[in-house]
Motif scaffolding. Structure first.
Motif, mmCIF file in Angstrom:
data_model
loop_
_atom_site.group_PDB
_atom_site.id
_atom_site.type_symbol
_atom_site.label_atom_id
_atom_site.label_comp_id
_atom_site.label_asym_id
_atom_site.label_seq_id
_atom_site.Cartn_x
_atom_site.Cartn_y
_atom_site.Cartn_z
ATOM 1 N N GLU A 161 17.149 4.891 73.859
ATOM 2 C CA GLU A 161 18.226 5.521 73.705
ATOM 3 C C GLU A 161 18.322 7.012 74.172
ATOM 4 N N TRP A 162 19.592 7.538 74.667
ATOM 5 C CA TRP A 162 19.469 8.813 75.160
ATOM 6 C C TRP A 162 20.830 9.826 74.645
ATOM 7 N N SER A 163 20.764 11.074 75.040
ATOM 8 C CA SER A 163 21.652 11.988 74.420
ATOM 9 C C SER A 163 22.103 12.704 75.547
ATOM 10 N N TYR A 164 23.480 13.062 75.480
ATOM 11 C CA TYR A 164 23.973 14.211 76.443
ATOM 12 C C TYR A 164 24.301 15.408 75.700
ATOM 13 N N THR A 165 23.497 16.479 76.118
ATOM 14 C CA THR A 165 23.656 17.500 75.558
ATOM 15 C C THR A 165 24.310 18.761 76.631
#
Length: 309
Positions: A161-165
């Motif tokens: 899983e990954w996040s764009y911040t």
């Protein structure tokens, strides 16, 4: 019919990937550098038979490009299909694709721009998770490609899983709130071209990603208005606004692009943020389509499930 989504298997070193051109012919110099990049990742690369064909603005006839797509999915040695470039042409073959075959031979499928039509059709007809990301001839093979664009290919080797911040780029909140659902969408022009066809984009309770390139604000206005009148913006749980490269007025009297986008996003009144580096930009951040995602404007974050088994 609602199909359960299928995640393809991750790649491993020495796996074979197929490079095809289902739309327009790629820049050959950039293509070769892009293939060298894949080989540098430890992958074995095979080329579609029509990869370097030229038929006007198409990379070969519809039959040739369709055959490359089918053969790549059917070949048991091929673990991923990477598109060389976009341009135009995927809508011409969408109605003749064997989606049942794709459903029974799931594998990584990667591209963007005109490939949006295939992302939408394959997800809705075969249930396969696909990847919206930079391509070989139009992005990775360019000499000024940003390292982040290349780094995005690591996500097809490791299910995470990954996040764009805002560590990647500044983000602007248009409508506050939190929304979740499968992430769908891509190039705005191609999404609009699905309307009224059997491949019409389904946005019900989904996060809608949009991006485009070389469209005047009035053209973006026309397309967003069509999506809005078709209920696609109201149906969406939220909106992820990607890059709109070179979408500038070519006439004296014009609305600004941000005025157009803000107008329709606020009409829909669903949680929304813009300025994601997704689309015709450098760097370009790749993202799986069809997987569960969450948009949180308080944290200014887009969280996306892994697209792999």
């Amino acid at each position: 019919m609602i199909l359960p989504f299928i995640k393809p298997f991750r790649l491993q070193e020495r796996d074979t990937v197929a490079v095809i051109a289902p739309a327009s012919p790629p820049n050959l110099d950039n293509l070769e550098r892009g293939i060298e990049f894949l080989q540098g990742l430890g992958l074995n690369v095979i080329r579609g038979k029509s990869l370097t064909n030229i038929n006007g603005y198409l990379a070969g006839t519809d039959e040739e490009r369709l055959q490359d797509l089918h053969e790549a999915f059917l070949d048991p040695e091929v673990k991923a299909i990477i598109c060389a470039c976009g341009g135009y042409g995927t809508g011409r073959i969408a109605a003749t694709i064997d989606y049942e075959m794709i459903r029974h031979h799931p594998k990584i499928f990667w591209g963007y721009s005109d490939i949006t039509f295939l992302h939408t059709a394959i997800r809705q007809e075969a249930g396969l998770v696909t990847f919206h990301g930079p391509m070989l001839g139009s992005d990775i093979g360019k000499e000024d490609t940003h390292p982040l664009s290349k780094k995005c290919f690591q996500q097809i080797f490791q299910p995470t899983e990954w996040s764009y911040t805002e560590d990647i780029s500044p983000l602007e909140v248009l409508v506050e709130g939190k929304a979740d659902g499968p992430l769908v969408g891509g190039n705005l022009s191609l999404l609009v071209s699905t309307l009224g066809t059997k491949f019409e984009i389904d946005t019900k309770d989904k996060l809608l990603l949009i991006e485009d390139v070389n469209e005047e604000p009035r053209a973006v206005d026309r397309m967003l208005n069509q999506l809005y009148m078709a209920g696609k913006l109201d149906d969406a749980s939220g909106m992820v606004i990607g890059d709109f490269a070179d979408c500038i007025p070519k006439r004296d009297l014009s609305l600004a692009l941000h005025e157009v986008i803000d107008h329709y996003v606020k009409l829909a009144n669903k949680p929304a943020m813009k300025d994601f580096q997704m689309g015709h930009c450098n760097p370009q951040i790749a993202v799986p389509l069809g997987v569960q995602a969450t948009l949180d404007t308080t944290e200014k974050k887009l969280s996306v499930d892994s697209g792999l088994m």
